[in-house]
Design a protein around this motif. Sequence first.
Motif, PDB file in Angstrom:
ATOM      1  N   ASP A 144       0.824  -1.240  -0.069  1.00 37.99           N
ATOM      2  CA  ASP A 144      -0.065  -0.112  -0.126  1.00 37.99           C
ATOM      3  C   ASP A 144       0.952   1.337   0.137  1.00 37.99           C
ATOM      4  O   ASP A 144       1.237   1.867   1.020  1.00 37.99           O
ATOM      5  CB  ASP A 144      -0.851  -0.055   1.161  1.00 37.99           C
ATOM      6  N   SER A 158      -5.351   0.548   1.415  1.00 33.88           N
ATOM      7  CA  SER A 158      -5.787  -0.580   0.597  1.00 33.88           C
ATOM      8  C   SER A 158      -4.631  -0.696  -0.644  1.00 33.88           C
ATOM      9  O   SER A 158      -3.872  -0.044  -0.933  1.00 33.88           O
ATOM     10  CB  SER A 158      -6.833  -0.200  -0.193  1.00 33.88           C
ATOM     11  N   ASP A 170      -3.367   4.517   1.817  1.00 30.22           N
ATOM     12  CA  ASP A 170      -4.832   4.546   1.997  1.00 30.22           C
ATOM     13  C   ASP A 170      -5.604   3.383   2.652  1.00 30.22           C
ATOM     14  O   ASP A 170      -6.497   3.375   2.523  1.00 30.22           O
ATOM     15  CB  ASP A 170      -5.513   5.209   0.602  1.00 30.22           C
ATOM     16  N   ASP A 228      -3.911  -1.527  -3.654  1.00 29.88           N
ATOM     17  CA  ASP A 228      -4.776  -1.379  -4.986  1.00 29.88           C
ATOM     18  C   ASP A 228      -3.656  -1.444  -6.303  1.00 29.88           C
ATOM     19  O   ASP A 228      -3.357  -0.174  -6.794  1.00 29.88           O
ATOM     20  CB  ASP A 228      -5.662  -0.110  -5.284  1.00 29.88           C
ATOM     21  N   ASP A 278       0.296   4.365  -1.096  1.00 24.82           N
ATOM     22  CA  ASP A 278       0.021   5.499  -0.905  1.00 24.82           C
ATOM     23  C   ASP A 278      -0.646   5.794   0.482  1.00 24.82           C
ATOM     24  O   ASP A 278      -1.219   6.760   0.828  1.00 24.82           O
ATOM     25  CB  ASP A 278      -0.880   6.222  -1.891  1.00 24.82           C
ATOM     26  N   ASP A 307       0.778   2.298  -5.640  1.00 21.41           N
ATOM     27  CA  ASP A 307       0.811   1.077  -5.362  1.00 21.41           C
ATOM     28  C   ASP A 307       1.273   0.152  -6.155  1.00 21.41           C
ATOM     29  O   ASP A 307       2.043  -1.046  -5.770  1.00 21.41           O
ATOM     30  CB  ASP A 307      -0.675   0.546  -4.737  1.00 21.41           C
TER      31      ASP A 307
HETATM   32 CA   LIG Z   1      -3.264   2.189  -1.616  1.00 18.82          CA
END
Ligand SMILES: [Ca+2]
Length: 343
Positions: free
Chosen positions: A207, A213, A211, A215, A209, A222
Amino acid sequence: MTFRFLRQIGAFAAASLLCAVPASAQDEPFDEYLESVAMKARSEGVRQSAIDSVFTGLTPNDRVLALDRENVSSSGSGTSTGFPSMAGYLARHNTASRINGGVRKLAQVRSIGAEVERQYGVPAEIIVAIWGHETAYGQVMGGFDLPRSLATLAWEGRRRALFERELIDVLKMVDQGVPRSRLEGSWAGAFGNGQFLPSVYLRLAVDGDGDGSRDIWNSDVDTMHSIANYFRDAGWRTGEPWAVRAYVPNSADRSGIENHVNSPVCPRVHERHSRWLTVREWRERGVEPRSPIADDTMAALFEPDGPAEPGYLLTQNYRVILEYNCSNYYAMSVGLLADEISR
Ligand SMILES: [Ca+2]
């Protein structure tokens, strides 16, 4: 788009053809098979709610079975001892559009790339080149329902152990909060910008960034962190090139540098490389690197299209690219694309 996994399957295809497919594999009703997988998943701590959200209403996908059979028959037929031309492969895969796309992508992720390079030691252009080869920089990630593909391949049975593991891991992804609707990818179960398998996602996706998740479908940050993490985990050496072009004199004694070590993984890929020497030892044999590389770097010589065509001194980092997809064609095209887009 499913390059890595297709290759992996290809490497095993010949061996698989020799092993009889369990005759009973598809005699077992699909639903009963899923129930046996659900039991194993529960024993590994996956909650029933995650299992229900994935398995309810799931059916086998005939298209996946057909693609798998096609893949076996085409890979299994290649028995010639000659190798396809590297130059031809590069011309088809490192096209102007792929190179230009890479230059644009690299510019677009410049600040992320600098941060990732500092944190993981992996150059941004290598990550972007992987991204380009796997999914055309995220344009072609595959539209198959992942659990359906994995369940179909596991149930079919030819490579049940591998696909059942991945199917349980995709259940774990859902249990960890990955939305069911996000689970799309290739017919062979790889997904996202870097075409990870569920087991790889669980172990190495990041993860970047923050956040909450991981993603790797939609987030550039990510994606960059996750591919870099894969490379660091596979042993990427910071500051070392993946390979350098090298001048090899006609007089070079090629039989004297043959590799007599059998690689335990994808031996047919590694047997095309010479034995490993330091760059200093290569220079003493008249082999001259065409770009900077430290004298004490270990390198193997690879002349993919023979002595009259370009030769390369491959480093440990080339082997790291092979960890992503064990094919000389893949690794050379990734390395050369990275060189091209970072010029
Ligand atoms: Ca993320």
